[in-house]
Scaffold this active site. Structure first.
Site, mmCIF file in Angstrom:
data_model
loop_
_atom_site.group_PDB
_atom_site.id
_atom_site.type_symbol
_atom_site.label_atom_id
_atom_site.label_comp_id
_atom_site.label_asym_id
_atom_site.label_seq_id
_atom_site.Cartn_x
_atom_site.Cartn_y
_atom_site.Cartn_z
ATOM 1 N N ASN A 120 0.814 -1.269 -0.128
ATOM 2 C CA ASN A 120 -0.091 0.023 0.019
ATOM 3 C C ASN A 120 0.873 1.275 0.046
ATOM 4 O O ASN A 120 1.528 1.541 1.078
ATOM 5 C CB ASN A 120 -0.895 -0.014 1.435
ATOM 6 C CG ASN A 120 -1.652 1.237 1.516
ATOM 7 O OD1 ASN A 120 -1.830 1.960 0.551
ATOM 8 N ND2 ASN A 120 -2.059 1.642 2.647
ATOM 9 N N LYS A 161 -0.033 4.359 -0.145
ATOM 10 C CA LYS A 161 -0.611 5.204 0.561
ATOM 11 C C LYS A 161 -0.568 6.589 -0.385
ATOM 12 O O LYS A 161 -0.713 6.387 -1.755
ATOM 13 C CB LYS A 161 0.034 5.888 2.081
ATOM 14 C CG LYS A 161 0.334 4.545 2.949
ATOM 15 C CD LYS A 161 0.734 4.894 4.271
ATOM 16 C CE LYS A 161 1.144 3.687 4.997
ATOM 17 N NZ LYS A 161 0.305 3.504 6.076
ATOM 18 N N HIS A 215 -9.468 1.004 4.995
ATOM 19 C CA HIS A 215 -8.002 0.987 5.698
ATOM 20 C C HIS A 215 -8.171 2.238 6.842
ATOM 21 O O HIS A 215 -9.067 3.053 6.734
ATOM 22 C CB HIS A 215 -6.908 1.566 4.547
ATOM 23 C CG HIS A 215 -5.642 1.547 5.102
ATOM 24 N ND1 HIS A 215 -5.134 2.676 5.919
ATOM 25 C CD2 HIS A 215 -4.696 0.874 4.910
ATOM 26 C CE1 HIS A 215 -3.906 2.182 6.349
ATOM 27 N NE2 HIS A 215 -3.527 1.396 5.456
ATOM 28 N N GLU A 254 -4.968 -5.310 10.599
ATOM 29 C CA GLU A 254 -3.987 -4.306 10.549
ATOM 30 C C GLU A 254 -4.243 -3.559 12.136
ATOM 31 O O GLU A 254 -5.143 -2.608 12.014
ATOM 32 C CB GLU A 254 -4.105 -3.211 9.440
ATOM 33 C CG GLU A 254 -4.014 -3.822 8.122
ATOM 34 C CD GLU A 254 -3.307 -2.855 7.105
ATOM 35 O OE1 GLU A 254 -2.328 -3.048 6.793
ATOM 36 O OE2 GLU A 254 -3.842 -1.714 7.087
ATOM 37 N N GLY A 278 2.553 2.310 10.646
ATOM 38 C CA GLY A 278 3.559 3.289 10.393
ATOM 39 C C GLY A 278 4.161 3.614 11.617
ATOM 40 O O GLY A 278 4.705 4.814 11.775
ATOM 41 N N SER A 336 3.582 -2.052 10.097
ATOM 42 C CA SER A 336 5.141 -2.216 10.278
ATOM 43 C C SER A 336 5.750 -3.436 9.915
ATOM 44 O O SER A 336 6.871 -3.821 10.465
ATOM 45 C CB SER A 336 5.624 -1.873 11.797
ATOM 46 O OG SER A 336 5.017 -0.398 11.893
HETATM 47 C C1 PEP Z 1 -0.359 0.080 5.716
HETATM 48 O O1 PEP Z 1 -0.556 1.128 5.227
HETATM 49 O O2 PEP Z 1 -1.358 -0.609 5.446
HETATM 50 C C2 PEP Z 1 0.398 -0.314 6.701
HETATM 51 C C3 PEP Z 1 0.597 -1.484 7.332
HETATM 52 O O3 PEP Z 1 1.521 0.677 6.668
HETATM 53 P P1 PEP Z 1 3.214 0.248 7.424
HETATM 54 O O4 PEP Z 1 3.661 -0.981 6.836
HETATM 55 O O5 PEP Z 1 3.824 1.444 7.058
HETATM 56 O O6 PEP Z 1 2.795 0.152 8.809
#
Ligand code: PEP
Length: 246
Positions: free
Chosen positions: A4, A6, A90, A163, A169, A209
């Site tokens: 993703n 973003k 999300h 998630e 993040g 992460s």
């Molecule tokens: C995400 O954007 O779904 C995500 C899991 O971000 P990150 O890997 O940066 O934590």
């Protein structure tokens, strides 16, 4: 294994990413790879990923096919641009940019399926809910409001991403144990509503992460079918390392 992006990368950055990424995963055939770029980058991503086996998805859709909804994009529109997947619900959309509720998630999922897209429905608890021991309650509620309203035929065509918001993040990845237990809970909700076979066939991704140095511990868990990767999917080398570890 899904990335993703973003709100990062222009169409030019997208083209550059695929030039660098494609050779790194040229021999990968053990998993599906999907990249979710910003909507403006979808046509470039589709063209740049042609004949690579890498699928492209949108990060969001509106549930109507067309109409007076300024700033929105429909499932049919991203499908026509070559996307095959879409993220729905999300946490950044649920909690920061759009206050999406479980009912919105259900409508968007139904719209995605009607247009022939594969939706990845994101669920997960916030930090305060995690600390208060309420993670399971949140997952049960999000499943009941956003997923249980699907038909069996629709359910067979979705993917769920667990998630935890506190892990997105933040650099604070969930332990394989925490992720695995959450996936089991989601699968048991799926079993209650859609039956044992549908629950066993459901693919559940972990996101939050994920990095090259923690992917192996996560993928060792039989409950974790893949990962949804944010920050680490922006760099071709780190995303390729993650994909190869699947
Ligand atoms: C995400 O954007 O779904 C995500 C899991 O971000 P990150 O890997 O940066 O934590």
């Amino acid at each position: 294994m899904a990335g993703n992006w973003k709100m990062y990368k222009t169409p030019q950055d997208t083209a550059r990413f695929f030039i660098d990424f494609r050779p790194l995963i040229a021999n990968v055939n053990h998993c599906e790879i999907v990249i979710f770029p910003p909507a403006i980058d979808i046509p470039e991503a589709v063209a740049s990923a042609a004949n690579s086996g890498i699928a492209i998805g949108g990060q969001n859709i509106y549930w109507a096919a067309e109409g007076a909804f300024t700033g929105e994009i429909s499932a049919q529109m991203i499908r026509a641009a070559g996307a095959a997947w879409v993220l729905v619900g999300h946490s950044e959309r649920r909690h920061h940019v759009a206050h999406e509720a479980d009912g919105d998630v259900l409508k968007k999922t139904q719209a995605a399926l009607s247009a022939g897209l594969t939706p990845v429905i994101c669920v997960g608890e916030k930090l305060e809910e995690h600390k208060a021991g309420k993670a399971n309650d949140v997952l049960v509620r999000q499943f009941a409001g956003g997923i249980a309203g699907l038909t069996e035929e629709q359910f067979a065509r979705i993917v769920i991403a667990y998630e935890p918001v506190w892990a997105i993040g933040t650099g604070q990845v969930a332990t394989p144990d925490i992720a695995s237990n959450a996936h089991k809970l989601i699968r048991s909700e799926a079993e209650k509503r859609f039956g044992d076979t549908a629950a066993q066939q459901l693919r559940i991704l972990y996101g939050g992460s994920v990095k090259p140095d923690n992917i192996q511990g996560l993928m060792r868990e039989p409950e974790i079918d893949g990962t949804l990767v944010g920050g680490a999917s922006l760099d071709p080398e780190s995303f390729a390392e993650i994909v190869k570890a699947a």
